[in-house]
Design a protein around this motif. Structure first.
Motif, short mmCIF file in Angstrom:
data_model
loop_
_atom_site.label_atom_id
_atom_site.label_comp_id
_atom_site.label_asym_id
_atom_site.label_seq_id
_atom_site.Cartn_x
_atom_site.Cartn_y
_atom_site.Cartn_z
N PRO A 98 0.89 -0.97 -0.05
CA PRO A 98 0.11 0.33 0.23
C PRO A 98 0.65 1.39 -0.40
CG PRO A 98 -0.03 -1.23 1.80
CD PRO A 98 0.69 -2.31 0.99
N PRO A 99 0.06 2.49 -0.86
CA PRO A 99 1.31 3.89 -0.58
C PRO A 99 1.49 4.16 0.42
CG PRO A 99 -0.58 3.62 -2.66
CD PRO A 99 -0.98 2.33 -1.78
N SER A 100 0.56 3.97 1.68
CA SER A 100 0.91 4.73 2.18
C SER A 100 2.17 4.28 3.86
CB SER A 100 -0.83 4.85 3.84
OG SER A 100 -0.95 2.99 3.78
N ASP A 101 2.49 3.10 3.22
CA ASP A 101 3.70 2.65 3.82
C ASP A 101 4.98 2.54 3.15
OD1 ASP A 101 2.10 0.47 4.86
OD2 ASP A 101 2.40 -1.60 4.21
N TYR A 102 4.75 3.46 2.49
CA TYR A 102 5.95 4.24 1.96
C TYR A 102 6.57 5.59 1.47
CZ TYR A 102 6.16 -0.93 1.01
OH TYR A 102 6.20 -2.40 0.95
N THR A 103 7.95 6.03 2.14
CA THR A 103 7.40 7.47 1.36
C THR A 103 8.54 7.84 0.23
OG1 THR A 103 10.49 7.25 2.53
CG2 THR A 103 8.14 8.02 3.71
N HIS A 104 8.86 6.28 -0.37
CA HIS A 104 9.61 6.74 -1.62
C HIS A 104 9.26 5.50 -2.58
CE1 HIS A 104 12.02 9.62 0.57
NE2 HIS A 104 12.90 9.87 0.11
N VAL A 105 9.55 5.66 -3.74
CA VAL A 105 9.66 4.35 -4.43
C VAL A 105 10.49 4.64 -5.54
CG1 VAL A 105 8.01 3.42 -6.91
CG2 VAL A 105 6.92 3.44 -4.61
#
Length: 281
Positions: free
Chosen positions: A57-64
């Motif tokens: 989920p996007p909320s788990d990460y600060t960077h991709v």
């Protein structure tokens, strides 16, 4: 800070090349050395039991981070949509069209096609693995109902697929106009000599493997034993029976034995053949 590592090996309809996977490994190793937490998203078609994009989920990460391969197309653009709140970086990538939204969607792009940047895969650690040449016999109608080729090959290839090794399909058939095949027996024996072990159900897979100095896991595809078993007896080399092909523990043991087995096949004398011809004159 937490990073999600992605690449073409992350997409359901992407592909996982050796270069893609090594580039993700190199990026992951660099993050680990810097003490930065990260996950890798894999395609369910490549690693079914691993983390996939829907599990990240996007909320788990600060960077991709997107590593390796060309930056183009809807699958890359979908990363920008799904992870819009994350800072997105492409590293070690090819940029065929700088104006493509797949490219412009990244906050930063570190290309490999700038003429001065080496490919990321060169930074990844790799472990040396055994190389197995695989020589399978074709259907041999001369053995009639005793032939077990399909069942033996299904069992053997299933076993091979689960080994941590490089598998190289080889064909004893020669061709002068097909670049995928050897044109001379000298070329073929030279090719065999580069293998660590040969796995075969073919007589000349056994014979020429030993001639090349390479140990051979030989399986006779004929119930009750055919020419592979007979040749193994002549050479003093063990051959597994057709019914043994499904015994993975036995195959594992034979492969382990082969990794250190000495190879010194006997050379036949042709004196009797010549004498017989001379005597007929």
């Amino acid at each position: 800070m937490r990073v999600l590592l992605t690449g073409w090996a992350s997409f359901l309809h992407g592909e996982a090349t050796a270069g893609d996977v090594l580039s993700l490994r190199a990026a992951g190793d660099a993050l680990a050395r810097a003490g930065i937490g990260h996950d890798v998203a894999w395609s369910p078609g490549f690693r079914p039991g691993a983390r996939h994009l829907p599990d990240a989920p996007p909320s788990d990460y600060t960077h991709v981070v997107f590593a390796c391969g060309p930056v183009h197309g809807p699958q890359v653009r979908s990363l920008h949509e799904r992870y819009a709140a994350c800072r997105r970086t492409a590293v070690g990538v090819s940029v065929p069209d700088p104006d493509d939204p797949a490219v412009t969607g990244f906050h930063r792009v570190l290309p490999r096609d700038d003429g001065g940047t080496a490919d990321l895969s060169l930074a990844a650690s790799v472990a040396k693995k055994p190389v197995l040449g695989v020589v399978l016999a074709p259907h041999q109608p001369e053995y009639g109902g005793a032939g077990r080729h399909d069942a033996v090959h299904t069992a053997l290839t299933g076993w091979l697929a689960g080994l941590d090794c490089a598998r190289v399909p080889l064909d004893t058939r020669l061709a002068h106009d097909d670049w995928e095949r050897c044109a001379t027996p000298d070329q073929f024996v030279s090719l065999l000599s580069t293998m660590d072990v040969v796995v075969t159900t073919r007589l000349h897979g056994l014979v020429l493997g030993l001639k090349a100095g390479v140990p051979v896991v030989a399986v006779d595809p004929v119930a009750g034993g055919g020419k592979v078993t007979a040749q193994g007896a002549a050479l003093g080399w063990p051959v597994l029976a057709a019914e043994d092909a499904g015994d993975r523990a036995l195959l594992d043991a034979r492969l382990a034995w082969c990794r250190s087995a000495a190879v010194d096949p006997p050379v036949p004398s042709l004196a009797g053949f010549v004498e017989a011809l001379v005597g007929e004159r």
